[in-house]
Design a protein around this motif. Structure first.
Motif, PDB file in Angstrom:
ATOM      1  N   ASN A 155     -28.062  15.812  22.435  1.00 43.55           N
ATOM      2  CA  ASN A 155     -27.771  14.975  23.597  1.00 43.55           C
ATOM      3  C   ASN A 155     -26.358  15.273  24.099  1.00 43.55           C
ATOM      4  O   ASN A 155     -25.392  14.646  23.675  1.00 43.55           O
ATOM      5  CB  ASN A 155     -27.922  13.499  23.215  1.00 43.55           C
ATOM      6  CG  ASN A 155     -27.751  12.575  24.409  1.00 43.55           C
ATOM      7  OD1 ASN A 155     -28.002  12.978  25.539  1.00 43.55           O
ATOM      8  ND2 ASN A 155     -27.319  11.358  24.161  1.00 43.55           N
ATOM      9  N   ASN A 156     -26.267  16.298  24.968  1.00 42.21           N
ATOM     10  CA  ASN A 156     -24.963  16.707  25.509  1.00 42.21           C
ATOM     11  C   ASN A 156     -23.947  16.998  24.410  1.00 42.21           C
ATOM     12  O   ASN A 156     -22.785  16.596  24.490  1.00 42.21           O
ATOM     13  CB  ASN A 156     -24.410  15.646  26.466  1.00 42.21           C
ATOM     14  CG  ASN A 156     -25.264  15.502  27.707  1.00 42.21           C
ATOM     15  OD1 ASN A 156     -25.629  16.498  28.326  1.00 42.21           O
ATOM     16  ND2 ASN A 156     -25.612  14.277  28.068  1.00 42.21           N
ATOM     17  N   GLU A 194     -30.008  23.773  30.677  1.00 40.56           N
ATOM     18  CA  GLU A 194     -30.251  22.501  31.357  1.00 40.56           C
ATOM     19  C   GLU A 194     -31.408  22.639  32.339  1.00 40.56           C
ATOM     20  O   GLU A 194     -31.598  23.683  32.947  1.00 40.56           O
ATOM     21  CB  GLU A 194     -29.003  22.070  32.134  1.00 40.56           C
ATOM     22  CG  GLU A 194     -27.812  21.729  31.249  1.00 40.56           C
ATOM     23  CD  GLU A 194     -26.572  21.404  32.047  1.00 40.56           C
ATOM     24  OE1 GLU A 194     -26.650  21.447  33.298  1.00 40.56           O
ATOM     25  OE2 GLU A 194     -25.533  21.125  31.435  1.00 40.56           O
TER      26      GLU A 194
END
Length: 246
Positions: A155-156, A194
């Motif tokens: 997550n990022n 992404e």
């Protein structure tokens, strides 16, 4: 009153341009259909920045392939670089960037789905990069063809959470495919891919397609390339492998 839905259409990109414009996409999977509509097409490439990553070749292993150290005496850590990227389970061809190939093969052989099998895995434990696990599956049956792609990512950059995305493509159009890769480009840490897989054109026969990919991968970082064209009607296939280390 007529309601109009504003449908977002994805622009088809040039795979050659996408590869040439990214010095370090990392590892990448392309799946689609040949321009004449006769073949299911896939490609898998690996790149490397470290000497350990660059010290690899693809070798055929049954109906699939595996990675192997080019110079075994220089092999440092085999854990994330030695694996089977491609395995065949009946009428399904599995393509991934890690040992989750085996997970998908074994659990789908026990009647679990592609998505279910990947719920047992997450991104690679190589912080601070936390490299995404990217996977694809091609399914040919009775003259029909569909495929799916998956990415498991932190997550990022936060490894306490795994984000899971699956994309499925039924009856893909001739001359089109999708491209997913591990990194958006070079960097420290490496930025994870992404968005959804990129819509790209699939052009030419197997040799034209293979050469186009190899020629557009960054010369310094490219390591190995696998391409397979599977005849949708018969399931017969042709394979090409290019290794920088020969």
């Amino acid at each position: 009153m007529v309601m109009r839905r504003n449908e977002e259409s994805m622009e088809k990109k040039s795979l050659a341009q996408e590869l040439a414009g990214n010095t370090y996409p990392g590892r990448g999977i392309v799946i689609g259909k040949s321009p004449d509509g006769k073949y299911a097409v896939t490609a898998y490439f690996i790149m490397g920045r470290s000497s350990n990553s660059r010290n690899r070749i693809f070798v055929e292993d049954g109906e699939g392939i595996r990675t192997q150290a080019f110079d075994p005496s220089k092999l440092e850590d085999p854990s994330l670089i030695i694996y089977a990227p491609v395995r065949v389970l009946g009428n399904k061809t599995i393509v991934t960037n890690g040992d989750q190939t085996d997970t998908i093969y074994e659990l789908m052989d026990q009647q679990q789905t592609f998505e279910q099998s990947l719920r047992t895995r997450e991104f690679e434990p190589d912080g601070p990069n936390y490299t995404p696990r990217i996977s694809g599956i091609m399914h040919l049956e009775n003259g029909s063809y569909n495929y799916a792609m998956s990415i498991l990512k932190s997550n990022n950059g936060d490894p306490s959470s795994c984000n899971r995305y699956t994309f499925a493509y039924e009856n893909p159009a001739a001359g089109e495919g999708h491209f997913i890769h591990t990194y958006m480009g070079d960097g420290n840490p490496l930025p994870s891919f992404e968005g959804e897989p990129m819509l790209v054109g699939i052009e030419g026969d197997i040799d034209t397609f293979t050469n186009m990919i190899w020629e557009n991968l960054n010369e310094e970082n490219k390591v190995s390339l696998f391409v397979r064209f599977i005849e949708i009607g018969s399931g017969k296939y042709e394979t090409r492998i290019i290794n920088k280390n020969t």
